[in-house]
Scaffold this motif. Structure first.
Motif, PDB file in Angstrom:
ATOM      1  N   PHE A 137      -1.674  -1.615   4.773  1.00  0.00           N
ATOM      2  CA  PHE A 137      -1.177  -0.881   3.525  1.00  0.00           C
ATOM      3  C   PHE A 137      -2.418  -0.201   2.751  1.00  0.00           C
ATOM      4  N   SER A 138      -3.718  -0.963   3.177  1.00  0.00           N
ATOM      5  CA  SER A 138      -5.053  -0.178   2.457  1.00  0.00           C
ATOM      6  C   SER A 138      -5.452   0.944   3.286  1.00  0.00           C
ATOM      7  N   SER A 139      -4.857   1.006   4.437  1.00  0.00           N
ATOM      8  CA  SER A 139      -5.229   2.157   5.345  1.00  0.00           C
ATOM      9  C   SER A 139      -4.214   3.314   5.042  1.00  0.00           C
ATOM     10  N   GLY A 140      -3.341   2.984   4.508  1.00  0.00           N
ATOM     11  CA  GLY A 140      -2.082   3.863   4.503  1.00  0.00           C
ATOM     12  C   GLY A 140      -1.332   3.955   5.681  1.00  0.00           C
ATOM     13  N   LYS A 141      -1.082   3.126   6.532  1.00  0.00           N
ATOM     14  CA  LYS A 141      -0.502   3.327   7.801  1.00  0.00           C
ATOM     15  C   LYS A 141       1.058   3.166   7.547  1.00  0.00           C
ATOM     16  N   ARG A 142       1.734   4.197   8.066  1.00  0.00           N
ATOM     17  CA  ARG A 142       3.177   4.037   7.970  1.00  0.00           C
ATOM     18  C   ARG A 142       3.971   3.463   9.076  1.00  0.00           C
ATOM     19  N   GLY A 143       3.076   3.382  10.245  1.00  0.00           N
ATOM     20  CA  GLY A 143       3.943   2.611  11.246  1.00  0.00           C
ATOM     21  C   GLY A 143       4.310   1.332  11.347  1.00  0.00           C
ATOM     22  N   ILE A 144       3.314   0.361  10.355  1.00  0.00           N
ATOM     23  CA  ILE A 144       3.784  -0.902  10.116  1.00  0.00           C
ATOM     24  C   ILE A 144       5.117  -1.476   9.753  1.00  0.00           C
ATOM     25  N   TYR A 145       5.670  -0.332   8.684  1.00  0.00           N
ATOM     26  CA  TYR A 145       7.296  -0.309   8.157  1.00  0.00           C
ATOM     27  C   TYR A 145       8.268  -0.289   9.326  1.00  0.00           C
ATOM     28  N   PHE A 146       7.880   0.325  10.677  1.00  0.00           N
ATOM     29  CA  PHE A 146       8.880   0.606  11.679  1.00  0.00           C
ATOM     30  C   PHE A 146       8.612  -0.262  12.777  1.00  0.00           C
TER      31      PHE A 146
END
Length: 428
Positions: A193-202
């Motif tokens: 989350f702190s790195s703003g990664k979008r991939g973690i949610y998929f």
């Protein structure tokens, strides 16, 4: 393993997981990387013993020979070749040393506690970035990194996979273990989350569902399966609002949101964005998504014999001339990096080496261990083929992977493994 070697190992692990912190403190000096390399080499070379009985021992040497031959064919220097290979070399030599040296139960306890502390520290580093610095920077990955953003997705993916397998096979969670597991899981999420990664949610839900499907046949004979699935469903419901919150507050995923969407509309819009992103091109027609870049690299591999066998040379992936020639701008993942740099055979040998590290079991055969192996190979394959080069360009992910696989697969660690599982009340 004697006291000096184990202390060198502890130092190496500490530097691996705090490298980013030292880079920021020292204003991005090269000193942290130099110290890290020195600690790795000190651990490997102190009482060095290369065992050919360890899975992948001959394959590793073959990979090195092929890599240097390819480097010679492409006009790369020995130094260029080593710099490209060094983290893969470090990974296997560390694995070989740990696999072939008996490690006492006391020292395994120390190693696992150190890893747990290092993982939790990443969460504190992420909180510092969010609340003290007041920013979410892609390259800031906990305390591990100040430059590499993809680790912020692969790290929580790996941690989540390990924790899921443990949860599925543990008989009963006491308060202490539940607290530790919660801290580890939350720390992993905070890093992403702190790195703003979008991939973690998929990526993470997809991989975890795959692991659950694999684990169900192994757990079918145990009465606790239903309770575990109910527990996971309950946890999913609790985490679901956090996933929606993360999507709404992630750059890119929230570009088309007004703030009035339902949860399922947020997910739908996010999936549309991800699909468009994966297949996007720039104004020059070069690919900028992982999917279409991988497709383009495969097309080039099949259409050119020299590229098929030798690639374009080590370090070529970031050269403008290579990008123009192959028609990509962004989206290089693990396998495409290796093909561009050294050809298809280098890529295949790398895959086989990780296959040996993860799936070759010379220890006791347990249902828990089998599912953990499958979980680790899924994480590796997804990352290497669809996401990033994290398994070949650093030790941040491999340090955890190697420790887990040595404990599960080495006959020298069999007694310690069984005792650790009994103490942890894990079904075996």
């Amino acid at each position: 393993m004697d006291k000096i070697k184990i202390k060198l190992f502890y130092l190496m692990i500490f530097l691996v997981f705090t490298q980013g912190m030292w880079e920021r403190i020292l204003l991005f000096s090269t000193l942290p990387q130099v110290l890290l390399d020195a600690s790795i080499l000190a651990f490997i070379l102190y009482k060095f013993n290369y065992s050919f009985k360890v899975p992948g021992a001959f394959l590793f040497l073959m990979l090195c020979v092929v890599a240097f031959f390819v480097g010679f064919a492409n006009g790369d220097s020995v130094i260029d070749t080593f710099m490209y290979l060094r983290f893969l070399v470090y990974t296997y030599l560390i694995y070989n040393q740990l696999f072939s040296n008996p490690i006492s139960l006391k020292r395994w306890n120390g190693i696992l506690k150190l890893i747990a502390v290092m993982i939790i520290l990443q969460g504190f580093g992420a909180l510092f970035n969010i609340f003290i610095l007041g920013e979410r920077v892609e390259g800031y990955v906990g305390l591990m990194s100040s430059l590499g953003g993809t680790t912020a997705t692969v790290f929580p993916l790996l941690i989540s996979a390990i924790l899921l397998v443990y949860y599925l096979f543990v008989v009963k969670l006491n308060t202490k273990i539940t607290l530790v597991l919660s801290m580890l899981l939350f720390s992993g999420f905070l890093v992403g989350f702190s790195s703003g990664k979008r991939g973690i949610y998929f990526i993470i839900p997809l991989v975890l569902i795959s692991i659950i499907i694999i684990a169900i046949p192994k757990l079918r004979k145990f009465k606790l399966l239903k309770r575990k699935l109910v527990g996971l469903a309950s946890l999913g419901l609790l985490i679901f609002p956090l996933i929606i919150y993360g999507m709404v507050n992630s750059k890119g995923l929230n570009y088309s949101l007004t703030g009035n969407e339902s949860a399922f509309e947020v997910i739908s819009n996010s999936l549309e964005y991800a699909e468009d992103y994966e297949n996007a091109t720039d104004q020059y027609g070069r690919t900028i998504g992982r999917s279409n870049t991988s497709t383009r690299i495969i097309e080039n591999t099949l259409s050119s014999s020299s590229f098929f066998f030798f690639g374009e040379g080590y370090g070529a992936t970031k050269e403008e001339s290579t990008m123009l020639k192959l028609g990509y701008y962004y989206g290089i993942v693990g396998f495409s990096r290796d093909i561009i740099s050294g050809g298809l055979f280098l890529c295949l040998l790398t895959i086989l080496l990780f296959y040996k590290i993860i799936l070759n079991n010379n220890s006791i055969r347990l249902k828990f261990s089998a599912v953990m192996r499958y979980a680790m190979i899924i994480v590796f394959l997804y990352t290497y083929f669809f996401y990033s080069s994290d398994f070949t360009i650093s030790l941040k992910i491999n340090a955890i992977l190697v420790i887990v696989m040595v404990l599960l697969n080495s006959p020298k660690q069999r007694v310690a493994l069984v005792e650790l599982l009994k103490r942890g009340r894990v079904l075996i």
